[in-house]
Design an enzyme around this catalytic site. Sequence first.
Site, short mmCIF file in Angstrom:
data_model
loop_
_atom_site.label_atom_id
_atom_site.label_comp_id
_atom_site.label_asym_id
_atom_site.label_seq_id
_atom_site.Cartn_x
_atom_site.Cartn_y
_atom_site.Cartn_z
N LYS A 24 -2.97 -39.86 -19.88
CA LYS A 24 -1.75 -39.03 -19.97
C LYS A 24 -1.75 -38.26 -21.28
O LYS A 24 -1.62 -37.04 -21.32
CB LYS A 24 -0.49 -39.90 -19.91
CG LYS A 24 0.79 -39.19 -20.40
CD LYS A 24 2.03 -40.03 -20.28
CE LYS A 24 2.42 -40.74 -21.53
NZ LYS A 24 3.09 -39.98 -22.56
N ARG A 125 11.94 -39.32 -34.03
CA ARG A 125 10.82 -38.45 -33.59
C ARG A 125 10.99 -37.00 -34.04
O ARG A 125 11.00 -36.09 -33.24
CB ARG A 125 10.64 -38.55 -32.08
CG ARG A 125 10.42 -39.96 -31.58
CD ARG A 125 10.04 -40.00 -30.13
NE ARG A 125 8.60 -39.77 -29.96
CZ ARG A 125 7.99 -39.79 -28.77
NH1 ARG A 125 8.69 -39.96 -27.67
NH2 ARG A 125 6.70 -39.59 -28.67
C1 EPZ Z 1 2.11 -39.63 -29.58
O1 EPZ Z 1 3.46 -39.39 -29.93
C2 EPZ Z 1 2.16 -40.21 -28.17
N1 EPZ Z 1 2.74 -39.23 -27.27
C3 EPZ Z 1 2.99 -41.49 -28.17
O2 EPZ Z 1 2.91 -42.06 -26.87
C4 EPZ Z 1 2.37 -42.48 -29.16
O3 EPZ Z 1 3.21 -43.61 -29.22
C5 EPZ Z 1 2.25 -41.83 -30.54
O4 EPZ Z 1 1.51 -40.60 -30.45
C6 EPZ Z 1 1.55 -42.73 -31.54
O5 EPZ Z 1 0.29 -43.04 -31.04
C7 EPZ Z 1 1.93 -38.25 -26.79
O6 EPZ Z 1 0.75 -38.19 -27.10
C8 EPZ Z 1 2.58 -37.28 -25.85
P1 EPZ Z 1 3.29 -39.31 -33.93
P2 EPZ Z 1 3.78 -38.49 -31.24
O7 EPZ Z 1 3.50 -37.87 -34.25
O8 EPZ Z 1 2.75 -37.44 -31.38
C9 EPZ Z 1 6.90 -39.66 -37.00
C10 EPZ Z 1 3.68 -42.89 -24.85
O9 EPZ Z 1 4.30 -43.93 -24.56
N2 EPZ Z 1 6.76 -38.20 -37.13
O10 EPZ Z 1 1.97 -39.93 -34.23
O11 EPZ Z 1 5.20 -38.08 -31.16
C11 EPZ Z 1 7.32 -40.10 -35.61
O12 EPZ Z 1 8.73 -40.05 -35.48
C12 EPZ Z 1 4.09 -42.10 -26.05
O13 EPZ Z 1 2.70 -42.43 -24.21
C13 EPZ Z 1 7.54 -37.53 -38.07
O14 EPZ Z 1 8.33 -38.13 -38.79
O15 EPZ Z 1 3.59 -39.58 -32.38
C14 EPZ Z 1 6.78 -41.49 -35.52
O16 EPZ Z 1 7.67 -42.36 -36.17
C15 EPZ Z 1 5.29 -42.69 -26.78
N3 EPZ Z 1 7.39 -36.19 -38.20
C16 EPZ Z 1 5.48 -41.41 -36.32
O17 EPZ Z 1 5.62 -40.26 -37.17
C17 EPZ Z 1 6.51 -35.47 -37.43
O18 EPZ Z 1 6.42 -34.23 -37.59
C18 EPZ Z 1 4.23 -41.23 -35.46
O19 EPZ Z 1 4.48 -40.14 -34.61
C19 EPZ Z 1 5.73 -36.17 -36.47
C20 EPZ Z 1 5.86 -37.52 -36.35
#
Ligand code: EPZ
Length: 420
Positions: A24, A125
Amino acid sequence: MDSYKLLITGGIPLVGETYVSGGKNTAVAVIPAVLLSDEICVLENLPDIEDVRVLVDILGSLGAKVEYDGKARRMTIDPRPVAGYQVPYQQSQRMRASYYLLGALLGRCGQAEVGYPGGCAIGNRPFDRHIKAFRTLGAEVEEKGAVIYAKGKMVGAGVFFDAITVGGTINAMLAAAKAEGNTTIYNAAKEPHIVDLANFLNSMGASVKGAGTDTIRIRGVKHLHGSVYSVIPDQIETGTLMIAAAATRGDVVIRGCIPTHMEALTAKLLEMGVQVSEMDDAIRVRTVRTHRAVNIKTQEYPGFPTDLQQPMSAMLTRANGDSVVIETIFENRLKHLIEMQRMGARVRILDQTAIIEGVPELYGAPVTATDLRAGAALVVAGLMAKGVTEIYEPAFIARGYEHIEDKLQALGAKIHREDL
Ligand code: EPZ
């Protein structure tokens, strides 16, 4: 409220062979990347899930010609007619990864207007790191009324992420692939789907090096040609099936997976006393003894994946002893354990830490899914529990798992939908 619920009669060990669908989180990155191409692309092994179908709608409304065959898991995309650069909120809020259209459209035409993304309610997020990356690459970006407006010619630069972000890394790669000059992404995420996106971009003629490490170097190119590309299997579906097999004390072979992507989970299952044997593209999970309690701390890849924390913590509710689960990536990803208390789980939650006291049995009860992986966790708990579990709001699960009920039924599970 969804129009159906899932009914599971638990206590049956899963036995037999199953297979993993395409990933996905890689599919939702690779599909928007086609907008960077000047020619037709064919994508294969795509999972037949809601998030992929949402992207078919979005690309179509931008003007792309899209032929999608869910059964064949194949999508043919002709991006040449695309003239649009706007993705309205009612489309973008249907999934999290809609924000990849920002990077892809900036890379394609230097302009993008995309509504805020949706996605699982597992924390705040924000996407501030994405926006900082776009600005570093030359875009002017502002947010007005739940729409992100980005405009500017992409020029290669050094993009440094203050903290690791999977989505931010992907968006920076998309925006930089055709930028003028070279880009280096520092403190990059290393997930398998980052590598898969790099491989896809390179198959179209891009020059992306270092994906899978914390430094990705991109030499911007003027044109990207068409490609026929098959996405990697889903790391999280693989892990969820491994956990379901072990949690039900079964014996399951999972085919079409990449064992090296599963190391963190495999190590934990072995620590619990589960037998895990790896073949080239398959993993066998067998339970030969009761499970020892273990501690889990989620981390960025190659650490223990946050997306497997929820199904794994379901399994830990019936381990011998107390387990400590620390969720370090998202601030609100332990809600499923509250639901499991109704099934007899003994859990104490303090901020982002759960102390799970293993109990001998779980018992079927009505529970509600609050997000995709919470839904998967409740399915694991239902498969473990004595009696019947009713899972409300199960549509979350269909967003990320292709035909999961069919796969589990084929392994002997008693699971089916019932209209409300
Ligand atoms: C991706 O989310 C995945 N989604 C998530 O999977 C997965 O849990 C996550 O990566 C971590 O592996 C997709 O790929 C569509 P991050 P993403 O940016 O990109 C914070 C699932 O169940 N953050 O690595 O949103 C964020 O809030 C989903 O398949 C900021 O603060 O994850 C989080 O606390 C759920 N500012 C942390 O960093 C930003 O600009 C990691 O987020 C970006 C992120």
